[in-house]
Design a protein around this motif. Structure first.
Motif, PDB file in Angstrom:
ATOM      1  N   ARG A 220       0.813  -1.215   0.000  1.00 19.47           N
ATOM      2  CA  ARG A 220       0.000   0.000   0.000  1.00 19.47           C
ATOM      3  C   ARG A 220       0.844   1.262   0.000  1.00 19.47           C
ATOM      4  O   ARG A 220       0.315   2.381  -0.020  1.00 19.47           O
ATOM      5  N   THR A 221       2.171   1.063  -0.027  1.00 16.30           N
ATOM      6  CA  THR A 221       3.079   2.213   0.057  1.00 16.30           C
ATOM      7  C   THR A 221       3.937   2.374  -1.198  1.00 16.30           C
ATOM      8  O   THR A 221       4.146   3.488  -1.681  1.00 16.30           O
ATOM      9  N   VAL A 222       4.463   1.261  -1.717  1.00 17.49           N
ATOM     10  CA  VAL A 222       5.368   1.331  -2.867  1.00 17.49           C
ATOM     11  C   VAL A 222       4.973   0.283  -3.915  1.00 17.49           C
ATOM     12  O   VAL A 222       4.256  -0.678  -3.616  1.00 17.49           O
ATOM     13  N   ARG A 223       5.498   0.502  -5.115  1.00 20.77           N
ATOM     14  CA  ARG A 223       5.304  -0.454  -6.206  1.00 20.77           C
ATOM     15  C   ARG A 223       6.610  -0.582  -6.970  1.00 20.77           C
ATOM     16  O   ARG A 223       7.254   0.433  -7.292  1.00 20.77           O
ATOM     17  N   ILE A 224       7.004  -1.816  -7.248  1.00 19.49           N
ATOM     18  CA  ILE A 224       8.248  -2.070  -7.970  1.00 19.49           C
ATOM     19  C   ILE A 224       7.917  -2.326  -9.436  1.00 19.49           C
ATOM     20  O   ILE A 224       7.124  -3.216  -9.762  1.00 19.49           O
ATOM     21  N   SER A 225       8.504  -1.529 -10.324  1.00 20.66           N
ATOM     22  CA  SER A 225       8.306  -1.683 -11.761  1.00 20.66           C
ATOM     23  C   SER A 225       9.635  -2.057 -12.409  1.00 20.66           C
ATOM     24  O   SER A 225      10.708  -1.693 -11.926  1.00 20.66           O
ATOM     25  N   TYR A 226       9.551  -2.767 -13.524  1.00 26.14           N
ATOM     26  CA  TYR A 226      10.789  -3.211 -14.175  1.00 26.14           C
ATOM     27  C   TYR A 226      10.579  -3.453 -15.668  1.00 26.14           C
ATOM     28  O   TYR A 226       9.449  -3.614 -16.149  1.00 26.14           O
ATOM     29  N   ALA A 227      11.683  -3.458 -16.379  1.00 28.45           N
ATOM     30  CA  ALA A 227      11.757  -3.953 -17.762  1.00 28.45           C
ATOM     31  C   ALA A 227      13.034  -4.762 -17.845  1.00 28.45           C
ATOM     32  O   ALA A 227      14.098  -4.304 -17.403  1.00 28.45           O
ATOM     33  N   LYS A 228      12.959  -5.977 -18.373  1.00 25.43           N
ATOM     34  CA  LYS A 228      14.150  -6.843 -18.396  1.00 25.43           C
ATOM     35  C   LYS A 228      14.356  -7.444 -19.777  1.00 25.43           C
ATOM     36  O   LYS A 228      13.411  -7.649 -20.547  1.00 25.43           O
ATOM     37  N   VAL A 229      15.616  -7.726 -20.091  1.00 23.49           N
ATOM     38  CA  VAL A 229      15.980  -8.354 -21.346  1.00 23.49           C
ATOM     39  C   VAL A 229      16.890  -9.534 -21.047  1.00 23.49           C
ATOM     40  O   VAL A 229      17.728  -9.474 -20.135  1.00 23.49           O
ATOM     41  N   ALA A 230      16.699 -10.632 -21.776  1.00 20.93           N
ATOM     42  CA  ALA A 230      17.520 -11.835 -21.596  1.00 20.93           C
ATOM     43  C   ALA A 230      18.620 -11.865 -22.657  1.00 20.93           C
ATOM     44  O   ALA A 230      18.385 -11.519 -23.810  1.00 20.93           O
ATOM     45  N   GLU A 231      19.809 -12.273 -22.255  1.00 18.18           N
ATOM     46  CA  GLU A 231      20.952 -12.321 -23.165  1.00 18.18           C
ATOM     47  C   GLU A 231      21.722 -13.627 -22.938  1.00 18.18           C
ATOM     48  O   GLU A 231      21.926 -14.032 -21.788  1.00 18.18           O
ATOM     49  N   TYR A 232      22.135 -14.258 -24.026  1.00 16.57           N
ATOM     50  CA  TYR A 232      22.925 -15.475 -23.922  1.00 16.57           C
ATOM     51  C   TYR A 232      24.398 -15.137 -23.731  1.00 16.57           C
ATOM     52  O   TYR A 232      24.969 -14.333 -24.464  1.00 16.57           O
ATOM     53  N   GLN A 233      25.006 -15.762 -22.726  1.00 16.39           N
ATOM     54  CA  GLN A 233      26.437 -15.620 -22.507  1.00 16.39           C
ATOM     55  C   GLN A 233      27.205 -16.563 -23.431  1.00 16.39           C
ATOM     56  O   GLN A 233      26.627 -17.396 -24.125  1.00 16.39           O
ATOM     57  N   LYS A 234      28.517 -16.434 -23.415  1.00 16.92           N
ATOM     58  CA  LYS A 234      29.354 -17.296 -24.253  1.00 16.92           C
ATOM     59  C   LYS A 234      29.182 -18.767 -23.918  1.00 16.92           C
ATOM     60  O   LYS A 234      29.285 -19.631 -24.789  1.00 16.92           O
ATOM     61  N   ARG A 235      28.878 -19.068 -22.667  1.00 21.33           N
ATOM     62  CA  ARG A 235      28.708 -20.473 -22.284  1.00 21.33           C
ATOM     63  C   ARG A 235      27.306 -20.984 -22.612  1.00 21.33           C
ATOM     64  O   ARG A 235      26.919 -22.072 -22.195  1.00 21.33           O
ATOM     65  N   ALA A 236      26.526 -20.171 -23.363  1.00 22.26           N
ATOM     66  CA  ALA A 236      25.172 -20.528 -23.803  1.00 22.26           C
ATOM     67  C   ALA A 236      24.175 -20.562 -22.658  1.00 22.26           C
ATOM     68  O   ALA A 236      23.166 -21.247 -22.742  1.00 22.26           O
ATOM     69  N   ALA A 237      24.449 -19.825 -21.592  1.00 20.97           N
ATOM     70  CA  ALA A 237      23.506 -19.686 -20.483  1.00 20.97           C
ATOM     71  C   ALA A 237      22.936 -18.275 -20.508  1.00 20.97           C
ATOM     72  O   ALA A 237      23.658 -17.311 -20.775  1.00 20.97           O
ATOM     73  N   VAL A 238      21.658 -18.163 -20.236  1.00 20.78           N
ATOM     74  CA  VAL A 238      20.988 -16.866 -20.250  1.00 20.78           C
ATOM     75  C   VAL A 238      21.326 -16.087 -18.978  1.00 20.78           C
ATOM     76  O   VAL A 238      21.381 -16.660 -17.891  1.00 20.78           O
ATOM     77  N   HIS A 239      21.577 -14.801 -19.134  1.00 21.01           N
ATOM     78  CA  HIS A 239      21.553 -13.929 -17.963  1.00 21.01           C
ATOM     79  C   HIS A 239      20.616 -12.759 -18.253  1.00 21.01           C
ATOM     80  O   HIS A 239      20.221 -12.521 -19.399  1.00 21.01           O
ATOM     81  N   VAL A 240      20.220 -12.059 -17.218  1.00 19.24           N
ATOM     82  CA  VAL A 240      19.141 -11.076 -17.306  1.00 19.24           C
ATOM     83  C   VAL A 240      19.672  -9.693 -16.952  1.00 19.24           C
ATOM     84  O   VAL A 240      20.343  -9.513 -15.935  1.00 19.24           O
ATOM     85  N   HIS A 241      19.375  -8.717 -17.824  1.00 15.68           N
ATOM     86  CA  HIS A 241      19.599  -7.305 -17.507  1.00 15.68           C
ATOM     87  C   HIS A 241      18.237  -6.679 -17.255  1.00 15.68           C
ATOM     88  O   HIS A 241      17.301  -6.880 -18.040  1.00 15.68           O
ATOM     89  N   ALA A 242      18.104  -5.902 -16.203  1.00 15.09           N
ATOM     90  CA  ALA A 242      16.797  -5.328 -15.876  1.00 15.09           C
ATOM     91  C   ALA A 242      16.945  -3.905 -15.353  1.00 15.09           C
ATOM     92  O   ALA A 242      17.888  -3.587 -14.621  1.00 15.09           O
ATOM     93  N   VAL A 243      16.026  -3.060 -15.755  1.00 12.87           N
ATOM     94  CA  VAL A 243      15.861  -1.739 -15.152  1.00 12.87           C
ATOM     95  C   VAL A 243      14.781  -1.885 -14.091  1.00 12.87           C
ATOM     96  O   VAL A 243      13.663  -2.312 -14.387  1.00 12.87           O
ATOM     97  N   VAL A 244      15.106  -1.568 -12.844  1.00 10.86           N
ATOM     98  CA  VAL A 244      14.165  -1.691 -11.721  1.00 10.86           C
ATOM     99  C   VAL A 244      13.931  -0.304 -11.140  1.00 10.86           C
ATOM    100  O   VAL A 244      14.888   0.423 -10.847  1.00 10.86           O
ATOM    101  N   ARG A 245      12.656   0.057 -11.005  1.00  8.00           N
ATOM    102  CA  ARG A 245      12.288   1.396 -10.516  1.00  8.00           C
ATOM    103  C   ARG A 245      11.318   1.277  -9.345  1.00  8.00           C
ATOM    104  O   ARG A 245      10.431   0.420  -9.347  1.00  8.00           O
ATOM    105  N   LEU A 246      11.479   2.146  -8.346  1.00  3.35           N
ATOM    106  CA  LEU A 246      10.613   2.145  -7.169  1.00  3.35           C
ATOM    107  C   LEU A 246       9.664   3.335  -7.252  1.00  3.35           C
ATOM    108  O   LEU A 246      10.090   4.486  -7.309  1.00  3.35           O
ATOM    109  N   ASP A 247       8.359   3.044  -7.311  1.00  4.94           N
ATOM    110  CA  ASP A 247       7.323   4.080  -7.384  1.00  4.94           C
ATOM    111  C   ASP A 247       6.493   4.103  -6.111  1.00  4.94           C
ATOM    112  O   ASP A 247       6.659   3.255  -5.233  1.00  4.94           O
ATOM    113  N   GLY A 248       5.532   5.042  -6.055  1.00  3.63           N
ATOM    114  CA  GLY A 248       4.543   5.037  -5.000  1.00  3.63           C
ATOM    115  C   GLY A 248       3.541   3.917  -5.235  1.00  3.63           C
ATOM    116  O   GLY A 248       3.614   3.171  -6.208  1.00  3.63           O
TER     117      GLY A 248
END
Length: 472
Positions: A220-248
């Motif tokens: 009831r106080t805050v809300r977490i918003s995000y946008a994320k993108v998945a990327e394959y590393q050289k070892r063929a494993a996915v890792h995640v980059h995300a923009v995380v924002r804290l709102d009301g």
């Protein structure tokens, strides 16, 4: 002397097709359609009609029918995000992604401008280790220097004294394929979406514990918003980059409380990711695996415009837009199309590591207890079945809204369907896709010309801006 038909038969298939297209009485209109798609490499072919009538009188306000079009069909963009499949549509998708991510950072597209003052982080979450792999190092450092490294049970050295650069094909390959945990790698991919969900749930739990709130009270106080993108590393494993924002509590339209700072959010991101633990479904062949994020976690604050600390907003948006156009094939970590069986894996141009991953994925997909994971359907992406880019509902605008905005901007005449009391009756049917050989060559030329025009326009704008700044 050869007659005309015989001479034509001596031409290549592409040349014959080009002549056929150019001699078509509707060639000019077909060229307009291809240009309207931006030179799309694999356009969708539709046939049908749209009729707009006045709801009160029944008068026809507008009517369009493909009966008068070349081949009685209309070409529209394929909208494929992968640059290897369709470069023109991929460029458009990258642009939309840039604006989608940027709007959540600095405002615009229905997002208030004061979001730039909110706590915002650029977060990177990685996969855990499934076995040691060769790695590229900076400054000529050795890959895995170990004194008296010894050998594994398969007789392979546990160290590597070589110094690999980023282009070395050994980078990302296991030191010992026999020791590498291929099933765990694939199960981690299959559960990656649930791992992200567990991480975002943990964010609320850890934020509540750190600030002395209950979970419901925090919601009831805050809300977490995000946008994320998945990327394959050289070892063929996915890792995640995300923009995380804290709102009301009500999203980007309301500011968070004063205690919600970037420092607090950073600490919570690190502990929330480290605490994630999931269990895979039990399998008599594999047992049960514990799934978690890797130990390499990173969370860095973002800055807007002229700030000196943190990553720049536009740079992050451009970074995400760049990676959203890449598929598994771009990173040499799979294929951009589904496979139908082991023969497709054998025929594909893949590294031994990726081929083993794909074969293991196909084999595990045949186990009844793992059927819900649909591993065979996603074997071409090594079991990862998530979208490349996802976002929370309140983060910013949507792809659909951006496309509507672009269509409205490009529309040369008012749309009758937007008038009050107008009824639209549409009947459309898919009839094919792609280009003939000659058409592909023409479309590629149009796409190249458009790309050149954009570069010239960009240089001209940069030159004018530089001149204006210099004059000022």
């Amino acid at each position: 002397m050869l007659d005309r038909a015989a001479r034509l038969r001596q031409l290549s298939e592409v040349d014959q097709d080009l002549i056929r297209l150019a001699q078509n009485p509707r060639f000019a209109r077909w060229l307009e359609q291809v240009s309207a798609t931006g030179g799309c490499a694999h356009p969708i072919h539709l046939t049908g009609s749209t009729t707009t009538r006045d709801a009160g009188t029944g008068e026809v306000l507008h009517h369009y029918d493909t009966a008068t079009e070349p081949g009685e069909r209309l070409l529209i963009r394929c909208r494929n995000r992968r640059a290897t499949v369709c470069a023109p549509c991929s460029r458009l998708h990258a642009g939309d992604t840039f604006h989608l991510v940027r709007a959540g950072l600095v405002g615009g597209k229905s997002v208030p401008a004061d979001v730039r003052e909110r706590p915002r982080l650029f977060v990177t979450l990685t996969a855990p280790s499934f076995g040691p792999v060769h790695r590229a190092t900076a400054d000529g450092e050795r890959c895995r220097p170990r004194r008296n490294a010894g050998h594994c049970d398969h007789g392979r050295s546990l160290g590597c004294p070589a110094a690999h650069d980023a282009t070395d094909p050994l980078v990302g390959q296991p030191l010992c394929p026999g020791c590498y945990d291929y099933p765990a790698h694939l199960l981690w991919h299959a559960y990656a979406g649930r791992l992200w969900k567990a991480f975002t749930d943990n964010l609320y739990n850890h934020l509540a514990a750190r600030t002395g709130h209950t979970r419901s009270g925090l919601r009831r106080t805050v809300r977490i918003s995000y946008a994320k993108v998945a990327e394959y590393q050289k070892r063929a494993a996915v890792h995640v980059h995300a923009v995380v924002r804290l709102d009301g509590a009500h999203g980007p339209g309301t500011p968070p409380p004063a205690w919600a700072t970037a420092e607090v959010l950073t600490a919570v991101v690190l502990t929330a990711a480290a605490a994630v633990r999931l269990r895979s479904s039990y399998s008599s062949a594999l047992g049960e695996h514990e799934l978690r994020w890797g130990s390499q976690l990173d969370a860095r604050p973002l800055r807007a415009f002229g700030g000196r600390e943190g990553l720049a907003d536009d740079a992050v948006a451009a970074y995400v837009a760049k990676y959203v156009t890449k598929g598994a094939a771009d990173a040499s970590a799979g294929l951009d199309h589904p496979i139908t069986g082991p023969d497709d894996i054998a025929a594909a141009r893949l590294s031994a590591h990726v081929r083993t991953l794909m074969r293991t994925c196909w084999r595990l997909g045949g186990l009844p207890e793992l059927e819900p994971l649909r591993l065979r359907a996603w074997a071409h992406t090594l079991g990862y079945r998530g979208h490349i880019l996802t976002k929370s509902r309140a983060y910013s605008t949507t792809y659909a809204a951006l496309r509507r905005e672009r269509a409205d901007h490009e529309r040369t005449a008012p749309d009758s369907a937007d008038e009050l009391d107008a009824i639209t009756d549409a009947h459309w049917r898919y009839v094919g896709s792609g280009h003939t050989p000659g058409a592909s060559l023409i479309a590629a030329g149009i796409a190249e010309d458009l790309a050149t025009n954009r570069e010239v326009a960009r240089d001209a704008v940069a030159h004018l801006s530089g001149g204006a700044l210099g004059a000022g």
